[in-house]
Design a protein around this motif. Structure first.
Motif, mmCIF file in Angstrom:
data_model
loop_
_atom_site.group_PDB
_atom_site.id
_atom_site.type_symbol
_atom_site.label_atom_id
_atom_site.label_comp_id
_atom_site.label_asym_id
_atom_site.label_seq_id
_atom_site.Cartn_x
_atom_site.Cartn_y
_atom_site.Cartn_z
ATOM 1 N N GLN A 293 0.719 -1.098 0.083
ATOM 2 C CA GLN A 293 -0.020 0.125 0.109
ATOM 3 C C GLN A 293 1.026 1.139 0.075
ATOM 4 N N PRO A 294 0.691 2.270 -0.831
ATOM 5 C CA PRO A 294 1.349 3.515 -0.993
ATOM 6 C C PRO A 294 1.292 4.138 0.606
ATOM 7 N N VAL A 295 2.394 4.685 1.039
ATOM 8 C CA VAL A 295 2.455 5.180 2.094
ATOM 9 C C VAL A 295 3.161 6.558 2.181
ATOM 10 N N THR A 296 2.465 7.710 2.872
ATOM 11 C CA THR A 296 3.059 9.045 2.758
ATOM 12 C C THR A 296 4.262 9.319 3.262
ATOM 13 N N ALA A 297 4.514 8.838 4.323
ATOM 14 C CA ALA A 297 5.914 8.795 4.886
ATOM 15 C C ALA A 297 7.135 8.477 4.080
ATOM 16 N N ARG A 298 6.828 7.302 3.414
ATOM 17 C CA ARG A 298 8.062 6.830 2.520
ATOM 18 C C ARG A 298 7.921 7.794 1.345
ATOM 19 N N GLY A 299 6.789 8.256 0.949
ATOM 20 C CA GLY A 299 6.867 9.322 -0.229
ATOM 21 C C GLY A 299 7.548 10.403 -0.002
ATOM 22 N N GLU A 300 7.424 11.097 1.366
ATOM 23 C CA GLU A 300 8.070 12.357 1.966
ATOM 24 C C GLU A 300 9.495 12.089 1.605
ATOM 25 N N ALA A 301 9.955 10.764 2.057
ATOM 26 C CA ALA A 301 11.583 10.748 1.780
ATOM 27 C C ALA A 301 11.978 10.450 0.545
ATOM 28 N N VAL A 302 11.076 10.104 -0.502
ATOM 29 C CA VAL A 302 11.448 9.831 -1.827
ATOM 30 C C VAL A 302 11.364 11.446 -2.254
ATOM 31 N N TYR A 303 10.420 11.885 -2.043
ATOM 32 C CA TYR A 303 10.254 13.517 -2.461
ATOM 33 C C TYR A 303 11.570 14.301 -2.102
ATOM 34 N N ALA A 304 11.998 14.165 -0.952
ATOM 35 C CA ALA A 304 13.338 14.839 -0.249
ATOM 36 C C ALA A 304 14.482 14.368 -1.134
ATOM 37 N N GLU A 305 14.586 13.331 -1.418
ATOM 38 C CA GLU A 305 15.706 12.505 -2.265
ATOM 39 C C GLU A 305 15.571 13.027 -3.735
ATOM 40 N N PRO B 169 13.455 4.374 -16.080
ATOM 41 C CA PRO B 169 13.012 5.134 -15.057
ATOM 42 C C PRO B 169 14.085 5.214 -13.851
ATOM 43 N N VAL B 170 14.042 5.983 -12.904
ATOM 44 C CA VAL B 170 14.887 6.283 -11.743
ATOM 45 C C VAL B 170 14.286 5.579 -10.453
ATOM 46 N N LEU B 171 13.023 6.002 -10.528
ATOM 47 C CA LEU B 171 12.156 5.627 -9.427
ATOM 48 C C LEU B 171 11.434 4.140 -9.686
ATOM 49 N N SER B 172 11.603 3.455 -8.560
ATOM 50 C CA SER B 172 10.893 1.996 -8.619
ATOM 51 C C SER B 172 9.232 2.136 -8.646
ATOM 52 N N VAL B 173 8.667 1.154 -8.999
ATOM 53 C CA VAL B 173 7.443 1.430 -9.197
ATOM 54 C C VAL B 173 6.851 1.888 -7.433
ATOM 55 N N GLN B 174 7.125 1.239 -6.647
ATOM 56 C CA GLN B 174 6.629 1.491 -5.143
ATOM 57 C C GLN B 174 6.978 2.902 -4.606
ATOM 58 N N GLN B 175 8.427 3.280 -5.281
ATOM 59 C CA GLN B 175 8.528 4.681 -4.987
ATOM 60 C C GLN B 175 7.691 5.785 -5.559
ATOM 61 N N ALA B 176 7.357 5.556 -7.065
ATOM 62 C CA ALA B 176 6.343 6.166 -7.602
ATOM 63 C C ALA B 176 5.262 6.443 -6.909
ATOM 64 N N TRP B 177 4.656 5.267 -6.571
ATOM 65 C CA TRP B 177 3.338 5.267 -5.666
ATOM 66 C C TRP B 177 3.251 5.992 -4.426
ATOM 67 N N ASP B 178 4.474 5.634 -3.809
ATOM 68 C CA ASP B 178 4.623 6.520 -2.346
ATOM 69 C C ASP B 178 4.668 7.716 -2.818
ATOM 70 N N TYR C 158 2.101 11.135 -1.211
ATOM 71 C CA TYR C 158 2.612 12.032 -0.706
ATOM 72 C C TYR C 158 2.148 13.335 -1.191
ATOM 73 N N LEU C 159 2.336 13.437 -2.324
ATOM 74 C CA LEU C 159 1.851 14.659 -3.259
ATOM 75 C C LEU C 159 0.364 14.762 -3.105
ATOM 76 N N VAL C 160 -0.407 13.926 -3.325
ATOM 77 C CA VAL C 160 -1.940 14.081 -3.337
ATOM 78 C C VAL C 160 -2.494 14.271 -2.019
ATOM 79 N N SER C 161 -1.659 14.018 -1.060
ATOM 80 C CA SER C 161 -2.301 14.358 0.433
ATOM 81 C C SER C 161 -2.144 15.789 0.699
ATOM 82 N N LYS C 162 -1.279 16.628 -0.046
ATOM 83 C CA LYS C 162 -1.098 17.875 0.500
ATOM 84 C C LYS C 162 -2.228 19.077 -0.105
#
Length: 146
Positions: A42-54, A116-125, A129-133
């Protein structure tokens, strides 16, 4: 942009021009986003925030507000991803599946969808994060389509 304004008329004329010879009422190969497989978890916003930061904050900034052009009235060189100037809640990018597919195949800037640079999981995460904003409401919510 006003529906009957000069700019809108020019935009409509351009779209009609580039569509000359295209079949009507059917999808053309290459049209739209390539479907992205479901994530392993399941996509997780906290993991997405880390991907966003990187991978994303370098261009879209830590606060997600992108980068304005030197003449702010012209818009952005890098668009904001949340807040009043970002896409609204009715946009395709506000849908988790659309955002994930777009991000996977197009981000970070300069990548090729075939490598692609991001994995499928990273893209979902990161999409989660973005759509939660916060963002502007869908201007068409509660109205019938034209």
């Amino acid at each position: 942009m006003p529906d009957n304004g000069r700019e809108m008329q020019a935009l409509i004329a351009y779209v009609k021009f580039v569509g000359i010879g295209s079949p009507e009422g059917m999808r053309v190969p290459g049209m739209g986003l390539k479907p992205l497989p479901e994530p392993a978890e399941q996509p997780v916003t906290a993991r997405g925030e880390a991907v966003y930061a990187e991978f994303c904050a370098n261009c879209h900034k830590v606060d997600g507000q992108g980068e304005k052009r030197l003449q702010p009235a012209i818009g952005y060189t890098i668009p904001p991803l949340w807040g009043d100037d970002s896409f609204n809640a009715g946009a395709g990018m506000a849908r988790l599946d659309s955002a994930a597919a777009y991000i996977h195949d197009n981000m970070p800037f300069g990548i090729d969808y075939q490598d692609p640079v991001l994995s499928v999981q990273q893209a979902w995460d990161v999409a989660a994060y973005l759509v939660s904003k916060p963002r502007s409401a869908d201007p068409h919510a509660g109205t019938s389509a034209p």
